[in-house]
Design a protein around this motif. Sequence first.
Motif, short mmCIF file in Angstrom:
data_model
loop_
_atom_site.label_atom_id
_atom_site.label_comp_id
_atom_site.label_asym_id
_atom_site.label_seq_id
_atom_site.Cartn_x
_atom_site.Cartn_y
_atom_site.Cartn_z
N LEU A 43 40.13 -47.81 22.98
CA LEU A 43 39.10 -48.81 23.27
C LEU A 43 39.57 -50.22 22.91
O LEU A 43 39.29 -51.18 23.64
CB LEU A 43 37.81 -48.47 22.52
CG LEU A 43 37.01 -47.29 23.08
CD1 LEU A 43 35.85 -46.96 22.16
CD2 LEU A 43 36.53 -47.59 24.48
N ILE A 44 40.29 -50.35 21.80
CA ILE A 44 40.84 -51.66 21.44
C ILE A 44 41.81 -52.13 22.52
O ILE A 44 41.78 -53.29 22.95
CB ILE A 44 41.52 -51.59 20.06
CG1 ILE A 44 40.47 -51.42 18.97
CG2 ILE A 44 42.36 -52.84 19.80
CD1 ILE A 44 41.04 -51.08 17.61
N PHE A 45 42.67 -51.24 22.99
CA PHE A 45 43.64 -51.58 24.03
C PHE A 45 42.94 -52.01 25.32
O PHE A 45 43.30 -53.01 25.94
CB PHE A 45 44.55 -50.37 24.28
CG PHE A 45 45.62 -50.62 25.29
CD1 PHE A 45 46.70 -51.43 25.00
CD2 PHE A 45 45.54 -50.04 26.55
CE1 PHE A 45 47.68 -51.66 25.94
CE2 PHE A 45 46.51 -50.27 27.50
CZ PHE A 45 47.59 -51.08 27.20
N VAL A 46 41.91 -51.27 25.73
CA VAL A 46 41.16 -51.60 26.95
C VAL A 46 40.45 -52.95 26.78
O VAL A 46 40.41 -53.76 27.71
CB VAL A 46 40.16 -50.47 27.29
CG1 VAL A 46 39.17 -50.91 28.36
CG2 VAL A 46 40.90 -49.23 27.76
N ALA A 47 39.89 -53.21 25.59
CA ALA A 47 39.21 -54.48 25.34
C ALA A 47 40.19 -55.65 25.45
O ALA A 47 39.87 -56.70 26.02
CB ALA A 47 38.54 -54.47 23.98
N VAL A 48 41.39 -55.49 24.91
CA VAL A 48 42.39 -56.55 25.00
C VAL A 48 42.79 -56.78 26.47
O VAL A 48 42.88 -57.93 26.92
CB VAL A 48 43.62 -56.21 24.14
CG1 VAL A 48 44.79 -57.13 24.44
CG2 VAL A 48 43.27 -56.28 22.66
N LEU A 49 43.00 -55.71 27.22
CA LEU A 49 43.33 -55.86 28.64
C LEU A 49 42.20 -56.53 29.42
O LEU A 49 42.44 -57.38 30.28
CB LEU A 49 43.64 -54.49 29.27
CG LEU A 49 44.99 -53.88 28.93
CD1 LEU A 49 45.14 -52.52 29.60
CD2 LEU A 49 46.12 -54.79 29.37
N ALA A 50 40.96 -56.15 29.13
CA ALA A 50 39.82 -56.75 29.82
C ALA A 50 39.71 -58.24 29.48
O ALA A 50 39.46 -59.07 30.36
CB ALA A 50 38.53 -56.02 29.45
N GLY A 51 39.90 -58.57 28.22
CA GLY A 51 39.86 -59.98 27.82
C GLY A 51 40.93 -60.80 28.51
O GLY A 51 40.69 -61.91 28.98
N TYR A 52 42.12 -60.23 28.60
CA TYR A 52 43.21 -60.91 29.28
C TYR A 52 42.89 -61.09 30.76
O TYR A 52 43.13 -62.14 31.34
CB TYR A 52 44.52 -60.14 29.10
CG TYR A 52 45.69 -60.76 29.78
CD1 TYR A 52 46.32 -61.88 29.24
CD2 TYR A 52 46.18 -60.26 30.98
CE1 TYR A 52 47.40 -62.47 29.86
CE2 TYR A 52 47.26 -60.84 31.62
CZ TYR A 52 47.86 -61.94 31.06
OH TYR A 52 48.93 -62.53 31.68
N GLY A 53 42.35 -60.05 31.38
CA GLY A 53 42.01 -60.11 32.80
C GLY A 53 40.88 -61.08 33.10
O GLY A 53 40.86 -61.72 34.14
N LEU A 54 39.94 -61.20 32.20
CA LEU A 54 38.79 -62.09 32.41
C LEU A 54 39.07 -63.53 32.01
O LEU A 54 38.28 -64.41 32.30
CB LEU A 54 37.58 -61.58 31.62
CG LEU A 54 36.97 -60.27 32.12
CD1 LEU A 54 35.89 -59.81 31.16
CD2 LEU A 54 36.40 -60.46 33.51
N TRP A 55 40.20 -63.77 31.34
CA TRP A 55 40.48 -65.11 30.85
C TRP A 55 40.44 -66.15 31.96
O TRP A 55 39.90 -67.23 31.80
CB TRP A 55 41.83 -65.15 30.14
CG TRP A 55 42.21 -66.54 29.74
CD1 TRP A 55 43.24 -67.28 30.21
CD2 TRP A 55 41.53 -67.37 28.79
NE1 TRP A 55 43.25 -68.50 29.63
CE2 TRP A 55 42.22 -68.60 28.75
CE3 TRP A 55 40.42 -67.20 27.98
CZ2 TRP A 55 41.83 -69.64 27.92
CZ3 TRP A 55 40.03 -68.24 27.16
CH2 TRP A 55 40.73 -69.44 27.14
#
Length: 191
Positions: A43-55
């Motif tokens: 979940l931490i990994f997915v959250a980091v990827l989502a944050g990067y994608g939404l930046w």
Amino acid sequence: MDGDMTGRLGYLGLLIAVLGAWVIVEYRGRLGAAIRAGMAWALIFVAVLAGYGLWSDIRGELMPQQAVMQSGQIEIPRARDGHFYITLTIDGTPLQFMADTGATSVVLSQADAEKLGIDIDGLAYGGEARTANGIVRTSRVRLSDVTLGPITDNRLDAWVNEGPMDGSLLGMDYLRRYRIEIDGDKMILTR
């Protein structure tokens, strides 16, 4: 696959094997705890990827954008790279330009010209421009309904550059229509 990629895959495989061995030793006999810890890290990994994608979507809200003041002045903040980026609406399509007081003309990248519906393959590239990247061929186009804040110009001559460009340039052909003031980290345009 080249040698560099093989080396990276080998390193990644070794890292996964060491991490897997550690998980087996650490959580021996506690399968439920291992699954919970694995899910938490996933979940931490997915959250980091989502944050990067939404930046790219949220940075416009976090970073200041150009603003029209009550006085009618347009304030453009300096970007992190030191340049000023101005968004013009051309025939209803917003396009971002880098303000370039060293450029004479307004120069559209081929990608931005296509966004405006210009058939770049049908253009006659009869002009030439001397740029930092050498001499490039250009084609003259006429833009209509060019809007910046409350001000609309009915027409603006521009050039489509045949060479590669990261973005379009807003040269003095347009900027001279305004009084330009640089105040710290903002450009102020007044007409």
